[in-house]
Structures are given as C-alpha cells and as structure tokens.
Write an enzyme that holds these catalytic residues in place. Sequence first.
Site, mmCIF file in Angstrom:
data_model
loop_
_atom_site.group_PDB
_atom_site.id
_atom_site.type_symbol
_atom_site.label_atom_id
_atom_site.label_comp_id
_atom_site.label_asym_id
_atom_site.label_seq_id
_atom_site.Cartn_x
_atom_site.Cartn_y
_atom_site.Cartn_z
ATOM 1 C CG ASP A 25 -1.733 1.181 1.538
ATOM 2 O OD1 ASP A 25 -2.375 1.760 0.528
ATOM 3 O OD2 ASP A 25 -1.733 1.547 2.625
ATOM 4 C CG ASP A 67 -1.218 7.811 0.707
ATOM 5 O OD1 ASP A 67 -0.268 7.837 0.250
ATOM 6 O OD2 ASP A 67 -2.359 8.021 0.102
ATOM 7 C CG ASP A 120 -7.562 11.522 8.890
ATOM 8 O OD1 ASP A 120 -7.403 10.100 8.393
ATOM 9 O OD2 ASP A 120 -7.692 11.553 10.107
ATOM 10 C CB THR A 155 -1.986 3.464 -3.628
ATOM 11 O OG1 THR A 155 -2.398 4.587 -2.678
ATOM 12 C CG2 THR A 155 -1.581 3.958 -5.118
ATOM 13 C CG HIS A 215 -13.109 4.195 -8.916
ATOM 14 N ND1 HIS A 215 -12.339 3.249 -9.485
ATOM 15 C CD2 HIS A 215 -13.652 4.945 -10.235
ATOM 16 C CE1 HIS A 215 -12.246 3.209 -10.677
ATOM 17 N NE2 HIS A 215 -12.842 4.002 -11.342
ATOM 18 C CB CYS A 241 -14.669 0.613 -8.851
ATOM 19 S SG CYS A 241 -13.527 0.793 -7.286
ATOM 20 C CE LYS A 298 -5.389 -0.530 -1.357
ATOM 21 N NZ LYS A 298 -4.097 -0.173 -0.855
ATOM 22 C CG ASP A 357 -1.959 2.233 6.724
ATOM 23 O OD1 ASP A 357 -2.371 2.047 5.593
ATOM 24 O OD2 ASP A 357 -1.871 3.312 7.024
#
Length: 177
Positions: A7, A9, A17, A50, A91, A97, A101, A126
Amino acid sequence: MKLLILDRDGVINYDSDAYIKSVEEWIPLPGAIEAIAQLSKAGWTVAIATNQSGIARGYYDIATLDAMHARLRALVAEQGGEVGLIVYCPHCPDQGCDCRKPKPGMLRTIAAHYDVDLIECWFVGDSLGDLQAAEAVGSQPVLVKTGKGLKTLTKVLPVNTLVFDDLAAVAAELINK
C-alpha cells in the site's frame, strides 16, 4: 519471481485524513525509501496498490499523482533500487468499482502484469481494507504499525496476519529469510 506488494499512504509515506494532494505533501516515512531500495537490490520486485479517491473528489489530478510516483521512483533510484508497477484506484468508496481495496482488483492487475500467483506474495498495508484485499486473493496479509496501523491493530485481523513495526522491518525479514 519474488514479488512484494505495498500500500502507499501510511506504509511508504505519511498519510493524512486531509489527503496527500501535492508532491510537497508526499513525504516518505523514515526508512521506507531505503527499505524499497534494499528489497529491489536483493532481487524483489516491489509493486504498489493504492486507493486514491482524492482524484474522484477533485482534490488533485492524475498528473499530480503521477508526479508523486515519479518522486517516489526517483528517491528509490537514488538508493540504487527500482519500483515496479504502481496501480491505483481513483474512485470514491461509493462508486462500486472492483479495484478499491478491500476489493482485490488492483492486486489481480499486478498479478496479471507479472504473471504470478498471489498466494506466494505478501501484501503490506496499514488498514483493515489492505489486509482484507490480501486475504481475498490468498496473499499473506502484513500489517505495519505506521500510518493507521496502530488503530488497525485494535480490530479483528485476518487469520495469519503478520505484524511489523514498519516497512524497514518487513524488508529486513524478507531479505534475511
């Protein structure tokens, strides 16, 4: 082929955030660039999957995302390493979609690109969504305590999830294995 999927970020760079909206806001976590370079030099192909809903939300465009990834590639190259395929989901969560993830679309794209079986791969993330994506394709789920990792540790994790302090610890385990 030794393939590791990461991943981005919270694993490679600091997360926010408020989203990472520019190259200036894209700041690598301590040891992450070196870890990717070490893995690459040790014969690992390091790919990235990601979620980037900031594109659909209008916070940044694909050119900006590409510039962030060019910066990542340049930093790893300076350390003598290489970053493999980078795939992203542009998206929002409600767009339905199959790539965002915890759905496994991006992992399947990477597997098809490299013609590998994901059962032999580790996927490092994470968030619970990262771990669930790994579980959905039979990959080894790996949680790092950076980014949202400590918060994720308080949740019910997929069976057999491995936990490491950070990406450098993952790299050390794989290289010394």
